[in-house]
Scaffold this motif. Structure first.
Motif, PDB file in Angstrom:
ATOM      1  N   GLU A  35       0.848  -1.182   0.000  1.00 58.95           N
ATOM      2  CA  GLU A  35       0.000   0.000   0.000  1.00 58.95           C
ATOM      3  C   GLU A  35       0.881   1.228   0.000  1.00 58.95           C
ATOM      4  OE1 GLU A  35      -2.861   2.107   3.234  1.00 58.95           O
ATOM      5  OE2 GLU A  35      -3.224   0.016   2.750  1.00 58.95           O
ATOM      6  N   PRO A  36       0.637   2.183  -0.918  1.00 57.52           N
ATOM      7  CA  PRO A  36       1.473   3.383  -0.956  1.00 57.52           C
ATOM      8  C   PRO A  36       1.276   4.221   0.291  1.00 57.52           C
ATOM      9  CG  PRO A  36      -0.422   3.613  -2.389  1.00 57.52           C
ATOM     10  CD  PRO A  36      -0.414   2.188  -1.926  1.00 57.52           C
ATOM     11  N   ASP A  37       2.299   4.973   0.634  1.00 60.01           N
ATOM     12  CA  ASP A  37       2.182   5.878   1.777  1.00 60.01           C
ATOM     13  C   ASP A  37       1.145   6.940   1.494  1.00 60.01           C
ATOM     14  OD1 ASP A  37       4.109   4.580   3.182  1.00 60.01           O
ATOM     15  OD2 ASP A  37       5.748   5.822   2.421  1.00 60.01           O
ATOM     16  N   GLN A  38       0.429   7.340   2.519  1.00 59.75           N
ATOM     17  CA  GLN A  38      -0.572   8.387   2.369  1.00 59.75           C
ATOM     18  C   GLN A  38       0.121   9.746   2.424  1.00 59.75           C
ATOM     19  OE1 GLN A  38      -3.695   7.507   1.716  1.00 59.75           O
ATOM     20  NE2 GLN A  38      -2.920   5.411   1.785  1.00 59.75           N
ATOM     21  N   THR A  39      -0.311  10.653   1.564  1.00 59.95           N
ATOM     22  CA  THR A  39       0.343  11.954   1.505  1.00 59.95           C
ATOM     23  C   THR A  39      -0.164  12.907   2.567  1.00 59.95           C
ATOM     24  OG1 THR A  39      -1.293  12.678  -0.116  1.00 59.95           O
ATOM     25  CG2 THR A  39       0.740  11.725  -0.973  1.00 59.95           C
ATOM     26  N   GLU A  40      -1.382  12.690   3.063  1.00 63.66           N
ATOM     27  CA  GLU A  40      -1.930  13.574   4.083  1.00 63.66           C
ATOM     28  C   GLU A  40      -1.700  12.948   5.442  1.00 63.66           C
ATOM     29  OE1 GLU A  40      -6.080  14.158   3.858  1.00 63.66           O
ATOM     30  OE2 GLU A  40      -6.168  15.519   5.552  1.00 63.66           O
ATOM     31  N   THR A  41      -1.205  13.704   6.389  1.00 65.03           N
ATOM     32  CA  THR A  41      -0.958  13.180   7.730  1.00 65.03           C
ATOM     33  C   THR A  41      -1.767  13.946   8.746  1.00 65.03           C
ATOM     34  OG1 THR A  41       0.858  14.687   8.234  1.00 65.03           O
ATOM     35  CG2 THR A  41       1.425  12.665   7.054  1.00 65.03           C
ATOM     36  N   LEU A  42      -1.913  13.316   9.896  1.00 67.60           N
ATOM     37  CA  LEU A  42      -2.644  13.973  10.975  1.00 67.60           C
ATOM     38  C   LEU A  42      -1.939  15.238  11.419  1.00 67.60           C
ATOM     39  CD1 LEU A  42      -3.591  10.890  13.110  1.00 67.60           C
ATOM     40  CD2 LEU A  42      -5.176  12.388  11.930  1.00 67.60           C
ATOM     41  N   ALA A  43      -0.634  15.284  11.221  1.00 64.84           N
ATOM     42  CA  ALA A  43       0.108  16.452  11.676  1.00 64.84           C
ATOM     43  C   ALA A  43      -0.326  17.710  10.954  1.00 64.84           C
ATOM     44  CB  ALA A  43       1.603  16.235  11.449  1.00 64.84           C
ATOM     45  N   SER A  44      -0.872  17.551   9.747  1.00 58.56           N
ATOM     46  CA  SER A  44      -1.269  18.720   8.969  1.00 58.56           C
ATOM     47  C   SER A  44      -2.700  19.148   9.243  1.00 58.56           C
ATOM     48  CB  SER A  44      -1.106  18.428   7.470  1.00 58.56           C
ATOM     49  OG  SER A  44      -1.987  17.397   7.079  1.00 58.56           O
ATOM     50  N   THR A  45      -3.421  18.366  10.073  1.00 50.88           N
ATOM     51  CA  THR A  45      -4.829  18.687  10.330  1.00 50.88           C
ATOM     52  C   THR A  45      -5.105  18.628  11.816  1.00 50.88           C
ATOM     53  OG1 THR A  45      -5.410  16.388  10.026  1.00 50.88           O
ATOM     54  CG2 THR A  45      -5.650  17.817   8.110  1.00 50.88           C
ATOM     55  N   GLY A  46      -5.120  19.780  12.447  1.00 54.35           N
ATOM     56  CA  GLY A  46      -5.533  19.840  13.847  1.00 54.35           C
ATOM     57  C   GLY A  46      -4.479  19.408  14.834  1.00 54.35           C
ATOM     58  N   ILE A 106      -6.685  -2.750  16.482  1.00 52.41           N
ATOM     59  CA  ILE A 106      -5.290  -2.340  16.358  1.00 52.41           C
ATOM     60  C   ILE A 106      -4.910  -1.600  17.637  1.00 52.41           C
ATOM     61  CG2 ILE A 106      -3.582  -1.092  15.011  1.00 52.41           C
ATOM     62  CD1 ILE A 106      -4.863  -3.442  13.548  1.00 52.41           C
ATOM     63  N   ASP A 107      -4.044  -2.216  18.424  1.00 57.28           N
ATOM     64  CA  ASP A 107      -3.591  -1.656  19.696  1.00 57.28           C
ATOM     65  C   ASP A 107      -2.470  -0.636  19.495  1.00 57.28           C
ATOM     66  OD1 ASP A 107      -5.346  -3.109  21.209  1.00 57.28           O
ATOM     67  OD2 ASP A 107      -3.863  -4.493  22.025  1.00 57.28           O
ATOM     68  N   ARG A 118      -2.368   5.633   7.807  1.00 59.38           N
ATOM     69  CA  ARG A 118      -2.557   4.474   6.931  1.00 59.38           C
ATOM     70  C   ARG A 118      -3.767   3.652   7.370  1.00 59.38           C
ATOM     71  NH1 ARG A 118       2.690   1.033   5.695  1.00 59.38           N
ATOM     72  NH2 ARG A 118       1.161   0.108   4.258  1.00 59.38           N
ATOM     73  N   LEU A 119      -3.938   3.500   8.670  1.00 58.30           N
ATOM     74  CA  LEU A 119      -5.102   2.764   9.169  1.00 58.30           C
ATOM     75  C   LEU A 119      -6.405   3.466   8.788  1.00 58.30           C
ATOM     76  CD1 LEU A 119      -3.732   1.875  12.712  1.00 58.30           C
ATOM     77  CD2 LEU A 119      -4.381   0.217  10.956  1.00 58.30           C
ATOM     78  N   LEU A 120      -6.435   4.789   8.930  1.00 57.31           N
ATOM     79  CA  LEU A 120      -7.652   5.542   8.617  1.00 57.31           C
ATOM     80  C   LEU A 120      -7.955   5.532   7.131  1.00 57.31           C
ATOM     81  CD1 LEU A 120      -7.301   8.630  10.999  1.00 57.31           C
ATOM     82  CD2 LEU A 120      -8.601   6.521  11.337  1.00 57.31           C
ATOM     83  N   ALA A 121      -6.944   5.317   6.297  1.00 59.69           N
ATOM     84  CA  ALA A 121      -7.160   5.281   4.853  1.00 59.69           C
ATOM     85  C   ALA A 121      -7.670   3.933   4.371  1.00 59.69           C
ATOM     86  CB  ALA A 121      -5.856   5.630   4.130  1.00 59.69           C
ATOM     87  N   MET A 122      -7.625   2.912   5.204  1.00 60.81           N
ATOM     88  CA  MET A 122      -8.100   1.586   4.806  1.00 60.81           C
ATOM     89  C   MET A 122      -9.624   1.565   4.772  1.00 60.81           C
ATOM     90  SD  MET A 122      -5.571  -1.035   6.847  1.00 60.81           S
ATOM     91  CE  MET A 122      -3.797  -0.949   6.643  1.00 60.81           C
ATOM     92  N   ASP A 123     -10.184   1.031   3.727  1.00 60.23           N
ATOM     93  CA  ASP A 123     -11.632   0.959   3.585  1.00 60.23           C
ATOM     94  C   ASP A 123     -12.145  -0.315   4.248  1.00 60.23           C
ATOM     95  OD1 ASP A 123     -14.214   1.551   2.832  1.00 60.23           O
ATOM     96  OD2 ASP A 123     -13.989   0.723   0.807  1.00 60.23           O
ATOM     97  N   VAL A 124     -12.005  -0.370   5.574  1.00 62.44           N
ATOM     98  CA  VAL A 124     -12.406  -1.547   6.333  1.00 62.44           C
ATOM     99  C   VAL A 124     -12.747  -1.093   7.747  1.00 62.44           C
ATOM    100  CG1 VAL A 124     -10.017  -2.054   6.954  1.00 62.44           C
ATOM    101  CG2 VAL A 124     -11.708  -3.900   7.004  1.00 62.44           C
ATOM    102  N   ARG A 143     -10.474  11.986  14.329  1.00 63.53           N
ATOM    103  CA  ARG A 143     -10.340  11.645  12.920  1.00 63.53           C
ATOM    104  C   ARG A 143     -10.865  10.235  12.638  1.00 63.53           C
ATOM    105  NH1 ARG A 143      -6.242  13.679   9.789  1.00 63.53           N
ATOM    106  NH2 ARG A 143      -6.999  12.153   8.258  1.00 63.53           N
ATOM    107  N   ALA A 144     -10.605   9.306  13.547  1.00 60.62           N
ATOM    108  CA  ALA A 144     -11.075   7.935  13.373  1.00 60.62           C
ATOM    109  C   ALA A 144     -12.596   7.875  13.352  1.00 60.62           C
ATOM    110  CB  ALA A 144     -10.514   7.041  14.472  1.00 60.62           C
ATOM    111  N   SER A 145     -13.226   8.604  14.261  1.00 66.80           N
ATOM    112  CA  SER A 145     -14.693   8.629  14.295  1.00 66.80           C
ATOM    113  C   SER A 145     -15.255   9.205  13.003  1.00 66.80           C
ATOM    114  CB  SER A 145     -15.180   9.448  15.494  1.00 66.80           C
ATOM    115  OG  SER A 145     -14.808   8.835  16.711  1.00 66.80           O
ATOM    116  N   GLU A 146     -14.635  10.267  12.516  1.00 66.37           N
ATOM    117  CA  GLU A 146     -15.090  10.878  11.263  1.00 66.37           C
ATOM    118  C   GLU A 146     -14.900   9.949  10.069  1.00 66.37           C
ATOM    119  OE1 GLU A 146     -12.772  14.405  11.109  1.00 66.37           O
ATOM    120  OE2 GLU A 146     -13.887  15.412  12.730  1.00 66.37           O
TER     121      GLU A 146
END
Length: 325
Positions: A35-46, A106-107, A118-124, A143-146
């Protein structure tokens, strides 16, 4: 009157699980798990939300991967073996649920922000169990809830030995007031948590008196779900949680005890087999690169063998086989 052999249901269940594993292994050999790395990170949002001072909060840069110097490794949960003699699902369970279900927790989420992305980008529908002392814990929880993922609190508890469970862990001889204060603090750090499971805790969870004290001090709403991570073979945690009125479940499979992709893949096959055999199962993993690589193909692998991936809340709301205490 003709009687059927008493072992027939068990044999059928074992054969079904065996055929499933063969199919899953064959599918796994041809699957791609990159899986490719995600370009958007939590560090850039909030990220500013996570920089407020909290005692015991651990700060980790968003660019850090999971390395020994920044990743708090918990004690290893007790392995669970699957044997051909495992009981078949009850008729009432089979009738109540059309498809077998697997929940994946995922602990240790929070210390590696890029892995959380990466976890939040998974469609599962994963369940993310977030460490309360991670600096980014509140941001990741929101972010996870959203994103439609389920949020759990990964509650630190005292282990056997010298491993450090992290700041504000629950320990055996704390007063009820101290336990209550630490539990309230932990939940305040993980907004929207629908349940929780223990981080480490082999010493605390194996002591029924101590676990009864924890749940009495917590005074938690009955809507919360507790999952026993089973870090000790004689854990009393689930029994204490049920006695306190909570819906309590227990981990079945630990995905990444050996953190190489082949081992994680084999453990995922075991979890899918248990879900097929018993109607439901819970697997726990960690946000390690090898685990994330295997989970990137989770939906297709589960669909190929007829297992539905669900959150722990969805699993907890389904009928289950009650195990005697």
């Amino acid at each position: 009157m003709m009687r059927t052999a008493s072992y027939a249901p068990h044999l059928g269940s074992a054969l079904a699980a065996g055929f499933m594993l063969v199919a899953a292994l064959a599918y796994n050999l041809g699957a791609q798990s990159v899986e490719p790395d995600q370009t958007e990170t939590l560090a850039s949002t909030g990220q500013a939300d996570a920089t407020a001072f909290w005692p015991g909060v651990i700060r980790v840069e968003a660019s850090n991967r999971i390395e020994a110097d920044v990743y708090v490794r918990g004690e290893e949960p007790v392995p669970v073996e699957v044997s051909a003699s495992s009981p078949a699902p009850s008729p009432s369970l089979a009738a109540a649920r059309q498809r077998p279900q697997l929940a994946v927790i995922i602990d240790d989420v929070g210390l590696d922000v890029a892995a959380a992305d990466r976890l939040l980008a998974m469609d599962v529908p994963l369940t993310l169990s977030i460490l309360p002392y991670a600096e980014a814990a509140p941001v990741i929880a929101r972010r996870a809830s959203e994103a439609g993922s389920e949020v759990f609190l990964h509650l630190p508890m005292e282990p056997v030995g010298v491993e450090d469970p992290g700041p504000y862990a629950l320990t055996e001889f704390q007063s009820a007031g101290e336990m209550s204060s630490r539990i309230r603090w932990a939940f305040s750090r993980v907004p929207g948590a629908t349940g929780f499971n223990n981080h480490m805790g082999s010493r605390l969870t194996s002591d029924r008196r101590a676990m009864d004290a924890v749940f009495a001090a917590a005074d938690l709403p009955s809507s919360l779900i507790f999952v026993d991570s089973l870090t000790h073979p004689r854990s009393q945690a689930a029994r204490s949680a049920r006695a306190a009125g909570l819906n309590a479940l227990t981990r079945d499979v630990f995905l990444d005890h050996a953190p190489d992709e082949a081992s994680v893949s084999a453990q995922l096959n075991t979890a899918l087999a248990l879900a097929l055999q018993n109607g439901q199962a819970i697997a726990i993993g960690h946000p390690r690169p090898q685990t994330l690589a295997v989970l990137s193909d989770l939906s297709r692998r589960a669909e190929a063998v007829g297992v539905e991936i669900v959150t722990v809340s969805a699993l907890g709301a389904s009928p289950s086989v009650e195990i005697e205490s």
